[in-house]
Design a protein around this motif. Structure first.
Motif, PDB file in Angstrom:
ATOM      1  N   THR A 330       0.835  -1.196   0.000  1.00  0.00           N
ATOM      2  CA  THR A 330       0.000   0.000   0.000  1.00  0.00           C
ATOM      3  C   THR A 330       0.870   1.246   0.000  1.00  0.00           C
ATOM      4  O   THR A 330       0.787   2.077  -0.893  1.00  0.00           O
ATOM      5  CB  THR A 330      -0.926   0.004   1.233  1.00  0.00           C
ATOM      6  N   THR A 611      -6.769   1.368   5.039  1.00  0.00           N
ATOM      7  CA  THR A 611      -6.407   0.788   3.757  1.00  0.00           C
ATOM      8  C   THR A 611      -5.681  -0.526   3.977  1.00  0.00           C
ATOM      9  O   THR A 611      -4.992  -0.709   4.978  1.00  0.00           O
ATOM     10  CB  THR A 611      -5.507   1.725   2.927  1.00  0.00           C
ATOM     11  N   MET A 630      -7.067  -2.728  -1.903  1.00  0.00           N
ATOM     12  CA  MET A 630      -6.285  -2.640  -3.129  1.00  0.00           C
ATOM     13  C   MET A 630      -6.891  -3.556  -4.200  1.00  0.00           C
ATOM     14  O   MET A 630      -7.148  -4.736  -3.932  1.00  0.00           O
ATOM     15  CB  MET A 630      -4.828  -3.055  -2.874  1.00  0.00           C
TER      16      MET A 630
END
Length: 876
Positions: A330, A611, A630
Motif C-alpha cells: 500500500t 487501507t 487494493m
C-alpha cells in the motif's frame, strides 16, 4: 497456544500416530465432532429483505402516511406520485446493498480444494473440507495450507503469510523451535503454518490443530460477521432531519386544525389543507436525490481508479481525518529491492546505482549473488523467493542476466539454504576450475571466511576488517535494510565433502535490500498533512523496518511514535484510547490489534479510513468508517469487506477520492439546502394564507409537482456542480457540525421567506385582477412558486460569489434543468388534459411576463446580498 508446546506434546494431546496418521473411522468421528473444515457466516439477506430494510427510514414512514391519507381523501394522483418516489428510493438502495457484503463469500473461496494427509498409514489426497484436527498434513512448495498446523517436520520450509500477517517476505518455518513465552505474535510463530497461506519453498509435515472457524482465518471471519455497519455522518443527519420534518409536519397539521376550527372551515377543506402543508413540509424527492447524486459521484470516481461499493461512503470520504494504512503493498511496492552495497576496497556504503561492473570486487559480488540463486527473472515473469528475485533484478539493471551467467558458469553442485546455517552455496564450473559461491547472514558468513578480497587482492580477514564489515552491516540494518553477505573460493575439483564446501571462504561484500516506498506516496502524505489528515502506518513487519519507511515518508519523526504488537497486548482498550493521539506507527500487529487501533481512533471522534490488501486487514476495513482495499494486489476478502477499492493500488488515489468526497458532500448540502428553502417557501405560502383566512393558494398536487418534477432536476444538477479546486486547502469538516452551519440556516430561512412572499404576491395579484374564483390566481401562484425556485437554484452555486463570477454556463446541467422546468410548467398549463388534471388556467402573454419577472426577483435579491457579503469579507 499450540506453538508453545513440543511436537511430542501436540501429538499426544491430539491422539495421533505421526507415521500412520488417523484411521478412516477416527477421521469420520472427528469430522462429525468438529464439523467440516470451512467457514460459516450469517444467512444472507434476500432481495426482498434488502428492499424492506431500505424503507426503515423516518422520512419514508412519513411519506407512506401522506400517501395513505391522500388515497383516503381520494387524491389518488398525489398518492401515486408519493409511492413512485418511495419505490425509486428503495430500488436504488437495494441495488447498492445487493452488490456489497461479499466478504464472507470471498473467505469461503479461499479454502483449498485438496489436501494431502496420512490416513491408515498411506498418503491420500482429500477435499480440504474433510481435514480434521489431528490429521497429519504434507506441505511442499506451491501448496496451500488447508488448516492451522503445528509443524512436526520441516526442511527449508518457507511460507508466504503476507495476506495474514502483513510481512513482506515469506516466513521461514522450523518444526523444532519451541517457545517458553506464551505471548508470541502470529508472524513469529515459526513452528506453525496457518490456513490459506502458501508454501513457497522446501517442505514440511504438520498436525492439524484447528479447522474451519477455529483457525486464525476463521477468527477473522468471525470478527467480520460480528462487526456492525454504522450509519455515515450524512445518514445520521438525514435521519435527524427526517424526524424534525416529521414533527414539524404533525405540529403544522395540528396548528392548521385548530386555526381551521376557529375559522369555521369545513372538515374536508381542513384535511386538504393539512395534507398540503404536510406535503410542503417534506421534500419527497430528497432521499432519492441524495442516492442519485452519490451514484453520479461514484461514476466519476470510477474514472479516477476508485470503485465505491457502498453509496454513503462517498460523503464519508470528505470527512476523513485519519488514514490508517497497511505498509506492505500500500505504502510500499511489495517487492524487495536492493538499495545499498558494500565492498572492502573503498570501505564505504554505496547506493546500488553506483555499482561498477568493471570493478573486480563489484563484478564478483554481483556474479556471486546471481549464481548462488534459485529464483528466475524475465520481463514478464519472476519466480522464487522475493529476496533472490531482487538480486537478479539488480543484475538486470546492469544488463547482466542469470541465464547468460549460467551458460558460462553452469552449476554442478549445491548446498541448499538451511535456517540453522542461514547460508546457501553453489559450485559453478568456470573454465577449467570450479568456484564455490556462498551467500547468507553476515554473522554466519564471517565465521567461515578466513580471507577477504580487496580490489582483487586476497588478504587475511583480520579482526579490524571484520569490525568494519559488521559496522557496515549494522548501519544498513539500522536503516531497516535486510543484509546479505557474499563469499567465494576456488576449487580444482567439485568432488569435495559437503561439510568442506563452506570452509575457508574469501569474503567479497554485502548488499542491503528493502521493500521500498511507492514513489508518489510521499507527496500524497504531505497533501494529507496540509489538509488536516493524519496518516497512520499499521503493519505486520518489524518495528525498525516500519519506522524507517514511516520516517522516509514523513509519517513519523521519532521512535516514540511507534509501538509493537507485544506492547499493544499489555494495554487495555481504554489505555490505548488514551494513548492513541501520540502514536503514528504500529508494528508487528495482529488482526485483533488492527480492529482495536481503529476503535481507539474512532473513540476520539475521528472519521477513520483503513487501507489494506490482505486477509488480515478485512476486520479493520469493515469496522473503519471507510475501508479501502487494493484492487490489484488485494485479496477477495479485503475487497469484500471494503467500502472502496483502488483499481490502481495507488495510495495517491485515496487523496483524490477524499477530494472528490468533499466536493460531493458540498454538492449534496447544496441540494438539501435548496430543497428545504423551496419547501419552506411552500409552507410560508400556505400558512400565511390560512392564518389570514385567504383562499388556499396551492393544491396538494401543485406542491407535489413542484417538489418532485420542477425541484428535482435543479437539485440533481447542483449535485454534479463542478468541484472547488481549493477544497483540500480546508481541514476535514466536523461530522458533528449541522447541515445548517456557516450561515446556511439563515440563507435557507431568508430565501424560504422570499419565495413564499413572492408566491403570495402573485396569488393576491391574480385574485385582484381576475376575481376570487381561485383557479386563475392559483395558476399564477403555482408558476411563481416553481419558476422562482428554478431561479433560486442559481443562488446555490456559491455562498459569496456572484453567479456571473462562477459562470452561468459552467454548470450546463443546471441551465438545462431551469429551461426544462419552465417548459414543463408551460406544458402543464397549456395542454388541456394536464391543465384539467392539475385544475389550472391557461395564462396570457402578459400573465407569463408578470410571473417570470416576479420569479426572477429571487436571483436579483441574492445577487445584491452577495455584494454586501463580499464587501464584509474584504473588510474583516
Amino acid at each position: 497456544m499450540w506453538f508453545g508446546k513440543t511436537t511430542e506434546e501436540v501429538i499426544k494431546e491430539l491422539k495421533v500416530d505421526p507415521k500412520e496418521g488417523l484411521s478412516s473411522d477416527e477421521s469420520k468421528r472427528r469430522l462429525e465432532e468438529y464439523g467440516e473444515n470451512k467457514l460459516t457466516s450469517k444467512t444472507q439477506k434476500t432481495l426482498f429483505q434488502i428492499f424492506i430494510s431500505q424503507l426503515k427510514d423516518p422520512m419514508i414512514f412519513i411519506l407512506l402516511i401522506a400517501a395513505v391519507i391522500s388515497a383516503f381523501m381520494k387524491e389518488l394522483s398525489d398518492s401515486i406520485i408519493i409511492l413512485v418516489v418511495i419505490l425509486i428510493n428503495g430500488m436504488v438502495g437495494t441495488i447498492q446493498e445487493f452488490k456489497s457484503e461479499k466478504a464472507m463469500e470471498a473467505l469461503k473461496q479461499l479454502s483449498t480444494p485438496k489436501a494431502i494427509v496420512k490416513r491408515d498409514g498411506d498418503l491420500k489426497e482429500i477435499p480440504s473440507e474433510e481435514v480434521v484436527p489431528g490429521d497429519i498434513v504434507i506441505l511442499d512448495a506451491g501448496r496451500f495450507t488447508p488448516a492451522d498446523l503445528r509443524l512436526i517436520e520441516s526442511a527449508n520450509l518457507k511460507i508466504e503469510e503476507s495476506a495474514l500477517t502483513g510481512e513482506s517476505v515469506p516466513s521461514s518455518k522450523d518444526a523444532n523451535v519451541n517457545f517458553d513465552n506464551g505471548n508470541i505474535p502470529l508472524g513469529d510463530q515459526k513452528n506453525m503454518a496457518f490456513a490459506s497461506t502458501l508454501a513457497t519453498y522446501g517442505r514440511g509435515i504438520g498436525v492439524v490443530t484447528g479447522t474451519g472457524m477455529n483457525t486464525e482465518i476463521g477468527k477473522i471471519a468471525k470478527m467480520l460477521d460480528e462487526s456492525e455497519t454504522e450509519m455515515t455522518p450524512l445518514q445520521k443527519k438525514l435521519a435527524e432531519l427526517s424526524k424534525i420534518l416529521g414533527i414539524a409536519a404533525v405540529a403544522i397539521c395540528t396548528l392548521i386544525f385548530i386555526i381551521s376550527v376557529i375559522q369555521g372551515r369545513d372538515l374536508f377543506e381542513m384535511f386538504l389543507t393539512a395534507i398540503s402543508l404536510a406535503v410542503a413540509a417534506i421534500p419527497e424527492g430528497l432521499p432519492a436525490i441524495v442516492s442519485i447524486v452519490l451514484a453520479m459521484g461514484v461514476q466519476r470516481m470510477v474514472k479516477n481508479h476508485a470503485i465505491i461499493r457502498k453509496l454513503p461512503a462517498v460523503e464519508t470520504l470528505g470527512a476523513v481525518n485519519i488514514i490508517c494504512s497497511d505498509k506492505t503493498g500500500t505504502l510500499t511496492q511489495n517487492k524487495m529491492t536492493v538499495k545499498k552495497f558494500y565492498t572492502a576496497g573503498p570501505d564505504e556504503l554505496k547506493a546500488v546505482d553506483e555499482l561498477d561492473i568493471n570493478n573486480i570486487d563489484d563484478n564478483l559480488l554481483l556474479k556471486n549473488l546471481m549464481l548462488c540463486n534459485d529464483a528466475t527473472y524475465t520481463e514478464t515473469s519472476q519466480t522464487g523467493d522475493p529476496t533472490e528475485v531482487a538480486l537478479l533484478e539488480m543484475g538486470v539493471k546492469f544488463n547482466i542476466l542469470k541465464a547468460d551467467l549460467q551458460t558460462s558458469s553452469p552449476r554442478v553442485n549445491e548446498v541448499p539454504f538451511d535456517s540453522d546455517r542461514k547460508l546457501m552455496s553453489t559450485i559453478n564450473k568456470q573454465d577449467k576450475n570450479y568456484i564455490v559461491y556462498t551467500k547468507g547472514a553476515t554473522d554466519n558468513l564471517l565465521k567461515i571466511a578466513t580471507k577477504i578480497n580487496i580490489n582483487g587482492n586476497i588478504q587475511d580477514l583480520t579482526e579490524d576488517l571484520k569490525a568494519k564489515i559488521i559496522k557496515a552491516s549494522n548501519t544498513m540494518s539500522d536503516d531497516a535494510l535486510r543484509v546479505l553477505g557474499a563469499a567465494y573460493k576456488e576449487l580444482t575439483s567439485p568432488d569435495i565433502p559437503i561439510d568442506s564446501i563452506e570452509k575457508d571462504l574469501i569474503f567479497i561484500g554485502l548488499v542491503g535490500m528493502i521493500d521500498p516506498p511507492r514513489l508518489e506516496v510521499k507527496d500524497s502524505i504531505s497533501t494529507c498533512k496540509n489538509s488536516g489528515i493524519k496518516t497512520i502506518m499499521i503493519t505486520g513487519d518489524h518495528r525498525n523496518t516500519a519506522f524507517a519507511i514511516a520516517k522516509e515518508l514523513g509519517i513519523a519523526e521519532n521512535e516514540n511514535e511507534t509501538i509493537s504488537g507485544v506492547e499493544l497486548d499489555k494495554l487495555s482498550q481504554e489505555e490505548l484510547n488514551n494513548k492513541i493521539d501520540s502514536l503514528r506507527v504500529f508494528a508487528r500487529v495482529s488482526p485483533e490489534h488492527k480492529v482495536n487501533i481503529v476503535k481507539a481512533f474512532k473513540s476520539k471522534g475521528n472519521i477513520v479510513s483503513m487501507t489494506g490488501d490482505g486477509v488480515n486487514d478485512a476486520p479493520s476495513l469493515k469496522i473503519a468508517d471507510i475501508g479501502v482495499a487494493m484492487g490489484i494486489t488485494g485479496t477477495d476478502v479485503s475487497k469484500g469487506a471494503s467500502d472502496m477499492i483502488l483499481t490502481d493500488d495507488n495510495f495517491s488515489t485515496i487523496v483524490s477520492a477524499i477530494k472528490e468526497g468533499r466536493n460531493i458532500f458540498n454538492n449534496i448540502k447544496k441540494s438539501i439546502i435548496f430543497l428545504l428553502s423551496c419547501n419552506l417557501g411552500e409552507i410560508i405560502t400556505l400558512f400565511i394564507a390560512i392564518l389570514l383566512n385567504w383562499d388556499t393558494p396551492l393544491k396538494p398536487i401543485h406542491i407535489l409537482w413542484v417538489n418532485l418534477i420542477t425541484d428535482t432536476l435543479p437539485a440533481l444538477s447542483l449535485g454534479v456542480d463542478p468541484g472547488d479546486e481549493n477544497v483540500m486547502d480546508n481541514p476535514p469538516r466536523n461530522t458533528k457540525e449541522s447541515l445548517f452551519s456557516h450561515g446556511s440556516g439563515i440563507f435557507l430561512i431568508l430565501n424560504g421567506l422570499l419565495i413564499g412572499i413572492l408566491t403570495l404576491i402573485a396569488f393576491r395579484y391574480g385574485e385582484k385582477v381576475y376575481g376570487t374564483e381561485g383557479v386563475h390566481a392559483q395558476t399564477m401562484a403555482f408558476v411563481v412558486l416553481s419558476v422562482s425556485q428554478l431561479f433560486h437554484s442559481l443562488n446555490m452555486r456559491h455562498p459569496r460569489k456572484s453567479i456571473f463570477q462562477v459562470g452561468i454556463f459552467s454548470n450546463k446541467y443546471l441551465v438545462g434543468s431551469i429551461i426544462i422546468g419552465i417548459l414543463l410548467q408551460y406544458l402543464v398549463i397549456t395542454i388541456p388534459f394536464l391543465s384539467n388534471l392539475f385544475n389550472l388556467f391557461n395564462l396570457s402573454l402578459f400573465d407569463w411576463t408578470f410571473v417570470i419577472l416576479v420569479s426572477v426577483l429571487t436571483l436579483v435579491f441574492n445577487e445584491v446580498a452577495k455584494i454586501f457579503i463580499r464587501a464584509k469579507s474584504k473588510n474583516s
